[in-house]
Design a protein around this motif. Structure first.
Motif, PDB file in Angstrom:
ATOM      1  N   MET A  20      -4.324  -5.352  -4.701  1.00 49.06           N
ATOM      2  CA  MET A  20      -3.014  -5.139  -4.133  1.00 49.06           C
ATOM      3  C   MET A  20      -3.114  -4.261  -2.899  1.00 49.06           C
ATOM      4  O   MET A  20      -3.832  -3.281  -2.885  1.00 49.06           O
ATOM      5  CB  MET A  20      -2.115  -4.443  -5.158  1.00 49.06           C
ATOM      6  CG  MET A  20      -1.397  -5.391  -6.076  1.00 49.06           C
ATOM      7  SD  MET A  20      -0.147  -4.549  -7.046  1.00 49.06           S
ATOM      8  CE  MET A  20      -1.105  -4.194  -8.505  1.00 49.06           C
ATOM      9  N   GLY A  21      -2.332  -4.610  -1.891  1.00 45.33           N
ATOM     10  CA  GLY A  21      -2.325  -3.856  -0.658  1.00 45.33           C
ATOM     11  C   GLY A  21      -1.211  -2.824  -0.601  1.00 45.33           C
ATOM     12  O   GLY A  21      -0.822  -2.400   0.473  1.00 45.33           O
ATOM     13  N   PHE A  22      -0.696  -2.428  -1.788  1.00 48.42           N
ATOM     14  CA  PHE A  22       0.343  -1.402  -1.796  1.00 48.42           C
ATOM     15  C   PHE A  22       0.227  -0.563  -3.055  1.00 48.42           C
ATOM     16  O   PHE A  22      -0.364  -0.976  -4.044  1.00 48.42           O
ATOM     17  CB  PHE A  22       1.746  -2.020  -1.710  1.00 48.42           C
ATOM     18  CG  PHE A  22       2.230  -2.632  -3.003  1.00 48.42           C
ATOM     19  CD1 PHE A  22       3.031  -1.902  -3.871  1.00 48.42           C
ATOM     20  CD2 PHE A  22       1.890  -3.921  -3.347  1.00 48.42           C
ATOM     21  CE1 PHE A  22       3.469  -2.456  -5.064  1.00 48.42           C
ATOM     22  CE2 PHE A  22       2.319  -4.484  -4.538  1.00 48.42           C
ATOM     23  CZ  PHE A  22       3.115  -3.743  -5.399  1.00 48.42           C
ATOM     24  N   SER A  23       0.811   0.629  -2.992  1.00 46.35           N
ATOM     25  CA  SER A  23       0.888   1.478  -4.175  1.00 46.35           C
ATOM     26  C   SER A  23       2.158   2.311  -4.086  1.00 46.35           C
ATOM     27  O   SER A  23       2.675   2.559  -3.000  1.00 46.35           O
ATOM     28  CB  SER A  23      -0.332   2.400  -4.289  1.00 46.35           C
ATOM     29  OG  SER A  23      -0.354   3.335  -3.227  1.00 46.35           O
ATOM     30  N   VAL A  24       2.650   2.704  -5.250  1.00 46.45           N
ATOM     31  CA  VAL A  24       3.799   3.599  -5.336  1.00 46.45           C
ATOM     32  C   VAL A  24       3.424   4.716  -6.299  1.00 46.45           C
ATOM     33  O   VAL A  24       3.161   4.463  -7.472  1.00 46.45           O
ATOM     34  CB  VAL A  24       5.067   2.882  -5.852  1.00 46.45           C
ATOM     35  CG1 VAL A  24       6.244   3.843  -5.887  1.00 46.45           C
ATOM     36  CG2 VAL A  24       5.393   1.659  -5.011  1.00 46.45           C
ATOM     37  N   ILE A  25       3.362   5.925  -5.778  1.00 46.14           N
ATOM     38  CA  ILE A  25       3.031   7.086  -6.599  1.00 46.14           C
ATOM     39  C   ILE A  25       4.062   8.171  -6.301  1.00 46.14           C
ATOM     40  O   ILE A  25       4.148   8.646  -5.162  1.00 46.14           O
ATOM     41  CB  ILE A  25       1.607   7.602  -6.309  1.00 46.14           C
ATOM     42  CG1 ILE A  25       0.584   6.502  -6.588  1.00 46.14           C
ATOM     43  CG2 ILE A  25       1.311   8.865  -7.119  1.00 46.14           C
ATOM     44  CD1 ILE A  25      -0.816   6.816  -6.120  1.00 46.14           C
TER      45      ILE A  25
END
Length: 122
Positions: A1-6
């Motif tokens: 995946m080319g995104f993250s949410v932290i």
């Protein structure tokens, strides 16, 4: 995946797609809340908080869809493909049909990262 949410910090590779779950909870009951047809939910990205013109805007039925217990935010490749790398700011605002307004995600970092492989370079 080319995104993250932290912890409300979104990081996405420029030109990539993302599907981000937005879960809104009733502050009193703690139960999930899904906006109704007369409510508004808006995801807005700006380079600087003081900018008048956003670089990305998604709304219910236009990039945000309702599900049974949450909403799904869709970021498409064209949403970030022309953005310079760097840190932007986003928020998510809910406006109920009654006029009650709540910024359910306060201004938070939206980071557009570089890519090695870009469409059309091969």
């Amino acid at each position: 995946m080319g995104f993250s949410v932290i912890r409300n910090r979104i990081s996405i590779t420029r030109g990539d797609s993302a599907q981000i779950t937005l879960t809104i909870r009733d502050r009193v009951t703690g139960r999930p809340f899904v906006p109704g047809t007369d409510d508004r939910l808006t995801f807005t990205v700006k380079r600087e908080l003081s900018d008048e013109v956003p670089v990305v805007v998604k709304t219910l039925d236009n990039g945000i869809i309702r599900q049974k217990t949450d909403c799904l935010l869709f970021l498409l490749p064209e949403d970030t493909a022309s953005l310079p790398f760097g840190t932007y700011r986003y928020d998510v605002e809910l406006v109920l049909a009654s006029g009650y307004t709540d910024t359910v995600i306060p201004p938070s970092p939206f980071i557009v990262t570089g890519e090695v492989t870009a469409h059309g370079t091969i």
